[in-house]
Design a protein around this motif. Sequence first.
Motif, PDB file in Angstrom:
ATOM      1  N   UNK A   1       1.507   3.132   3.613  1.00  0.00           N
ATOM      2  CA  UNK A   1       2.270   2.747   4.710  1.00  0.00           C
ATOM      3  C   UNK A   1       4.120   3.447   3.970  1.00  0.00           C
TER       4      UNK A   1
ATOM      5  N   UNK B   1       1.000   3.083 -12.930  1.00  0.00           N
ATOM      6  CA  UNK B   1       0.282   3.295 -11.841  1.00  0.00           C
ATOM      7  C   UNK B   1       1.763   3.976 -11.487  1.00  0.00           C
ATOM      8  N   UNK B   2       3.139   3.230 -11.264  1.00  0.00           N
ATOM      9  CA  UNK B   2       3.988   3.792 -11.166  1.00  0.00           C
ATOM     10  C   UNK B   2       4.294   5.134 -11.217  1.00  0.00           C
TER      11      UNK B   2
ATOM     12  N   UNK C   1       2.252   7.708 -10.085  1.00  0.00           N
ATOM     13  CA  UNK C   1       2.455   7.615  -8.379  1.00  0.00           C
ATOM     14  C   UNK C   1       3.835   9.228  -8.254  1.00  0.00           C
TER      15      UNK C   1
ATOM     16  N   UNK D   1       3.949   0.018  -6.184  1.00  0.00           N
ATOM     17  CA  UNK D   1       3.278   0.678  -5.499  1.00  0.00           C
ATOM     18  C   UNK D   1       1.699   0.516  -5.051  1.00  0.00           C
ATOM     19  N   UNK D   2       0.357   0.518  -4.093  1.00  0.00           N
ATOM     20  CA  UNK D   2      -0.872   0.474  -4.130  1.00  0.00           C
ATOM     21  C   UNK D   2      -1.253   1.827  -4.355  1.00  0.00           C
ATOM     22  N   UNK D   3      -2.652   2.027  -4.785  1.00  0.00           N
ATOM     23  CA  UNK D   3      -3.026   2.980  -5.117  1.00  0.00           C
ATOM     24  C   UNK D   3      -4.283   3.083  -4.018  1.00  0.00           C
TER      25      UNK D   3
ATOM     26  N   UNK E   1       0.993  -1.113   0.280  1.00  0.00           N
ATOM     27  CA  UNK E   1       0.134   0.012   0.116  1.00  0.00           C
ATOM     28  C   UNK E   1       0.603   1.316   0.134  1.00  0.00           C
ATOM     29  N   UNK E   2       0.691   1.925  -0.778  1.00  0.00           N
ATOM     30  CA  UNK E   2       1.200   3.708  -1.039  1.00  0.00           C
ATOM     31  C   UNK E   2       0.847   4.083   0.330  1.00  0.00           C
TER      32      UNK E   2
ATOM     33  N   UNK F   1      -8.561   4.563  -8.405  1.00  0.00           N
ATOM     34  CA  UNK F   1      -8.243   4.499  -7.418  1.00  0.00           C
ATOM     35  C   UNK F   1      -7.599   5.842  -6.750  1.00  0.00           C
TER      36      UNK F   1
ATOM     37  N   UNK G   1      -6.538   6.971  -4.086  1.00  0.00           N
ATOM     38  CA  UNK G   1      -5.044   7.088  -3.626  1.00  0.00           C
ATOM     39  C   UNK G   1      -4.411   9.167  -4.614  1.00  0.00           C
ATOM     40  N   UNK G   2      -5.312   8.390  -6.586  1.00  0.00           N
ATOM     41  CA  UNK G   2      -4.555  10.021  -6.933  1.00  0.00           C
ATOM     42  C   UNK G   2      -5.791  10.789  -7.066  1.00  0.00           C
TER      43      UNK G   2
END
Lengths: 543, 164
Positions: free
Chosen positions: A243, B33-34, B37, A280-282, A240-241, B72, B74-75
């Motif tokens: 962490x 995805x990388x 990020x 990394x997960x997102x 997981x990102x 996702x 996170x984005x």
Amino acid sequence: MTPEELRRLAESHEEARPEPRHCIKVCVAAGCLSAGSDRVREALQNEIAQRGLENECEVKGVGCLGLCTAGPLMLVEPDGVMYQRVTEEDAPAIVESLGKKSVEQLVCPSDMSFFTKQYKIVLENSGVIDPEKIEDYIARDGYTALARVLEEMTPQEVIDEITRSGLRGRGGAGYPTGLKWSTVAKAGGSRKFVICNADEGDPGAFMDRSVLESDPHRVLEGMAIAAYAVGASQGFLYVRAEYPLAVKRLRTAIRQAERLGLLGNNICGTTFSFHVDIRLGAGAFVCGEETALIASIEGKRGQPRPRPPYPAEYGLWGYPTLINNVETFANVAPIIRNGGDWFASIGTEKSKGTKVFALAGRVRNTGLIEVPMGITLREIIFDIGGGIPDGHRFKAVQTGGPSGGCIPEQYLDMPVDYDSLAKVGSIMGSGGMIVMDETSCMVDVAKFFMDFCVSESCGKCVPCRVGTAQMYHLLNKITSGEATMEDLALLEELCDMVKYTSLCGLGQTAPNPVLSTLQYFREEYIAHIVDKQCPAGVCQMRQ
Amino acid sequence: MHFTKPSPPSDDKRWRIVEATMRRHGYDHNALIETLHSVQQTFGYLDTEALQYVAKALRVPLSKVYGVATFYHFFTLKPQGEHTCVVCMGTACYIKGAPHVVAAISEKYQIQPGETTADGKLSLLTARCIGACGLAPAVVFDGEVAGKVTPEEALQRIGRWTDQ
């Protein structure tokens, strides 16, 4: 590096520095760090430098000591005294006390059940070694299992040993690890992959994070052994990102292991090569599902696909792929070192070994624990956990996150293993254990998990995408006092439909929190619907 | 077919970090995805130009890049405020009062989770679980995790940012 060199390195590490008389081990896992343990560590180092005691006393950052609620924690050796809730101002007193009487008001009694009732295999290095030093890990027999496997064992022998141990997947479903390995080993394919699932998405669970932060090499060693057993040469760690500290320590660990020839090409001077990359997960819960995780590593949206074919035959980029959870890999090295029979002697008949749990919620001692399978819930919550604080009463314990259920008081003496938990409508899950008291409303808790599933549903299949949203809507009606008994019947019907027709584990288990609360706390649902009242006083009724 | 590497949307030097990430992965479309990020870490969010650039550089359809960026959690496609406050809404934090913390901040600053104040000073976010369950309820103030946070404490910490 050959096994012989490994042993020599371990010995030379011991001899190189004369062991300082005192060692203060400060927990630098995320829990204690956020309570300020890095500042305390610095203060201690300054204090020691000021007194010129550098050769006498060493300050060391170590992994998780377990009792997160009392952080920052530290352990003074060789006295074996543990201090809790230490602040920077305490540094002089602690340094002063070395070798003398300990600082009374800071002592955390290490003879309390929280520590004595645990049995550590996965966490045996947590709180002992510096997670950023490979030498520390090697000095604790690290990488000897890998060296032994490469030197003495055939891949089949490794698989047999794991099968004999009875180890089952620690990610939640409990699939026999040996069987999974042997399926991947038998699968044909020009390439194979090993994936470590570190996408710990369950809210209320932090076992994997803690293992990665406290003992990253253990996971890498387990992955390398698995790769040798199944015939893979490339591995991925899907983390997981969220962490960042775990990611940082893993990167350090991979670099160190590569430098010593314990990862990379020709490991230990043999023809076996194994490379590990981090992905990394997102922030998608569904990526804990193996086919969704594979899609995510391939750079796509994390949507699962129907199984079979299973990843063991058709996985990453179509190649046979072994996917195990962090804790599963962390169990591998000790099994090889001590033998499968040793591992199988711990735990119950069908659930072997130990399990790490993240104990949290309305319980006195929150933190990370490792217990043998078969221990009772009562021992975990009341002995290790210290019971419910503030004079409240135990109501239920939630295991397995959004896929699990709430277990009421009458089952507290039930042994904790895969099958017993399934029998009462919950699951082992990855190890989150949330204790609730009478201030929690069970309908509200069910709604909380349903809200989670609605937003985490990937949207690929209709039962999960639409079904969870409808269930959330009904639960919302109940908690706002606007529902009728017909709504409850509809909710139960939907539970069945979503459970049996969804594509992947997320949808299939999404109704579990509702089903288990309906089974044990039906009267609370009725109180909301008929009396328009929330017995716990949590829900705001519209009327 | 010959492929020419597209140039970044601007001559901002930070694009070099993103380029380095793509180069490390050999401009492989698997590295989408990388790369995202890397963009988000460098610029804080993903804007349309960035998505278009990444799509071209990795030879992935823009629709797919957009799909991944929005799938996702996170984005984020919106810039964050000067300061961020992330309230953990994991199970342990939830039953130990995280909703009260969110409600207090929402009420005082008139923003819902996911929104930023009009002056761009504060973004309020919620997290699924940050894995600090032993310290519930946990709140992350500008990347720094604080445990056992009461609504009053949260408002006090945020007040230090907004009252300047």
